[in-house]
Scaffold this motif. Structure first.
Motif, mmCIF file in Angstrom:
data_model
loop_
_atom_site.group_PDB
_atom_site.id
_atom_site.type_symbol
_atom_site.label_atom_id
_atom_site.label_comp_id
_atom_site.label_asym_id
_atom_site.label_seq_id
_atom_site.Cartn_x
_atom_site.Cartn_y
_atom_site.Cartn_z
ATOM 1 N N GLY A 296 0.815 -1.208 0.000
ATOM 2 C CA GLY A 296 0.000 0.000 0.000
ATOM 3 C C GLY A 296 0.850 1.259 0.000
ATOM 4 N N SER A 297 1.920 1.250 0.781
ATOM 5 C CA SER A 297 2.796 2.422 0.826
ATOM 6 C C SER A 297 3.520 2.608 -0.500
ATOM 7 N N ALA B 34 -4.845 2.739 -2.301
ATOM 8 C CA ALA B 34 -3.736 1.965 -1.734
ATOM 9 C C ALA B 34 -4.098 0.501 -1.558
ATOM 10 N N THR C 260 -3.396 -2.950 -3.594
ATOM 11 C CA THR C 260 -2.747 -4.040 -2.858
ATOM 12 C C THR C 260 -3.466 -5.358 -3.090
ATOM 13 N N VAL D 9 2.380 1.903 -3.456
ATOM 14 C CA VAL D 9 1.419 2.491 -4.394
ATOM 15 C C VAL D 9 1.309 3.996 -4.166
ATOM 16 N N LEU D 10 1.144 4.403 -2.909
ATOM 17 C CA LEU D 10 0.941 5.820 -2.616
ATOM 18 C C LEU D 10 2.197 6.643 -2.855
ATOM 19 N N ALA E 151 -1.403 11.958 -0.177
ATOM 20 C CA ALA E 151 -1.244 10.539 -0.510
ATOM 21 C C ALA E 151 0.090 9.998 -0.022
ATOM 22 N N GLY F 77 1.135 7.182 2.839
ATOM 23 C CA GLY F 77 2.068 6.104 2.524
ATOM 24 C C GLY F 77 3.197 6.041 3.529
ATOM 25 N N GLY G 282 1.226 1.721 -9.064
ATOM 26 C CA GLY G 282 1.447 3.090 -8.626
ATOM 27 C C GLY G 282 1.998 3.963 -9.741
#
Length: 415
Positions: free
Chosen positions: A80-81, A236, A240, A83-84, A299, A303, A283
């Motif tokens: 998730g991080s 995010a 994921t 992606v952001l 965002a 992240g 991302g």
């Protein structure tokens, strides 16, 4: 005699303790008092977010290795991080920096990759025991950190199966050597005029960029709403989930290929490898859409929140007593960063790049988004976002380039 049972085994309680530690560290790091400014001048906040949870593990308050918090952070917060942090990339703004900025950034990336090989071979001569065994695995995590950031570092830890003790040793190398290099760059920033005269740099484009950035900040900054936060989290964790789904398909397909191709030697049969690569790619693709506008609502900051929790869960698996077991690793780190810095200065002279582009291009690799804007703002406060832009590009490249570095080191080690 069996080790004593930890005082706290409830993951909900441990999660609360980690959240309190992270909140306390970042709150004190933001204070204006002379004490806290002086303290964090020498003790980086990120290192403290790793060391304090490791103290809980070392002192027997918790048993980080048996907690289920790290697998959750690894499988959900890490992708998730990524992606952001990647969705914030603004390629148009990077292009406006001109080719010299990108050349210096990519030189920094090459310096980290080649420096890993040079330092490995140097320690093989100076102190062979330091690079014996699985040291190459730990070096791959530093490559991830010094090209991208903490998320890429953690990704390499999983891809190359680096144990918690070795990972902790290389986190110390990463943070201590990396912060030493930051201090060198800040020192050079105060003497930019001398450096720029030596390289013969043209500063007109940099001044125009500074002015345009000030206008962009005034136009796009906004206070995030509840909807903004929910959309950012949707991006995010939706990405994921998609990365997990596609990763399963990729592993199943690769598993059907001939065994003699030995694709497992390149981590291509690792589900986590594909999750990280796919999340990074999603991302990057989203950065070309309107999703990038959510950077104005924070965002990349969300992240970073995910990333800090990941760092804390990694730290709680570390036994601090192991940090002193291998002091020669710090010499390895010094040789590594010296090669990187020397290559940066050489290329800056050859292409007549301003010190700003050399320093920020280097720190965007070594320090990532946490410190690249610090170095950029040392030249002018309005230029801080430039450091973030290049650092986010580092997040995108970090997974790929660190993986290449890791398999090259593995070949050198004969593993």
């Amino acid at each position: 005699m069996p080790p004593a049972a930890p005082m706290i085994t409830n993951d909900a309680v441990i999660f609360g303790m980690l959240a309190a530690i992270l909140g306390g560290v970042l709150w004190t790091a933001s204070r204006d008092s002379a004490f806290w400014k002086g303290f964090y001048k020498y003790v980086p906040a990120l290192l403290l977010c790793y060391l304090l949870p490791s103290l809980l593990n070392t002192l027997g308050v918790i048993d980080g290795t048996s907690s289920k918090l790290y697998p959750v952070a690894r499988d959900y917060l890490l992708p998730g991080s990524l992606v952001l942090l990647c969705v914030a990339i603004d390629f148009k703004a990077i292009v406006r920096l001109g080719p010299k900025a990108v050349i210096m950034f990519l030189t920094g990336t090459a310096g980290v990759m080649l420096g890993a090989l040079v330092s490995f071979e140097a320690l093989r001569v100076i102190h062979p025991e330091t690079v014996a065994g699985d040291t190459w695995r730990g070096m791959s995590t530093v490559a991830g950190a010094w090209i991208g950031g903490g998320a890429n570092q953690a990704a390499m830890r999983e891809v190359f199966a680096v144990d918690a003790t070795m990972f902790g040793q290389f986190v110390a190398v990463d943070v201590l050597i990396g912060n030493l290099w930051t201090a060198v760059l800040l020192f050079l920033a105060s003497r930019a005029a001398v450096f720029d005269r030596w390289t013969g740099a043209d500063l007109s484009a940099l001044h125009r960029l500074r002015d345009s950035i000030e206008q962009y900040q005034a136009l796009h900054a906004r206070i995030p709403s509840l909807t903004d936060f929910m959309v950012i989290l949707g991006i995010a964790f939706g990405a994921t989930g998609l990365a997990h789904f596609l990763g399963q398909l990729a592993v199943a397909w690769i598993g059907s290929l001939p065994a003699h191709w030995r694709l497992q030697d390149y981590s291509l049969t690792s589900g986590f490898f594909w999750i990280v690569v796919i999340a990074t790619t999603i991302g990057l693709l989203l950065s070309f859409t309107k999703a990038r506008t959510y950077e104005g609502a924070g965002a990349s900051r969300l992240g970073s929140v995910m990333l800090y929790f990941l760092v804390a869960t990694i730290g709680m698996q570390m036994d601090l007593k192991a940090l002193l077991d291998r002091p020669w690793l710090f010499l390895l780190g010094l040789i590594w960063i010296a090669f990187h810095g020397g290559l940066m200065i050489l290329v800056a002279k050859l292409i007549r790049a301003p010190l700003f582009m050399m320093a920020v291009g280097s720190q965007a690799n070594i320090g990532a988004a946490a410190s690249a804007p610090v170095v950029a703002s040392a030249f002018h406060p309005a230029l801080a976002p430039v450091g973030v832009l290049l650092a986010v590009l580092g997040y995108a490249l970090g997974t790929y380039c660190a993986y290449i570095t890791g398999i090259t080191l593995r070949a050198l080690a004969g593993a």
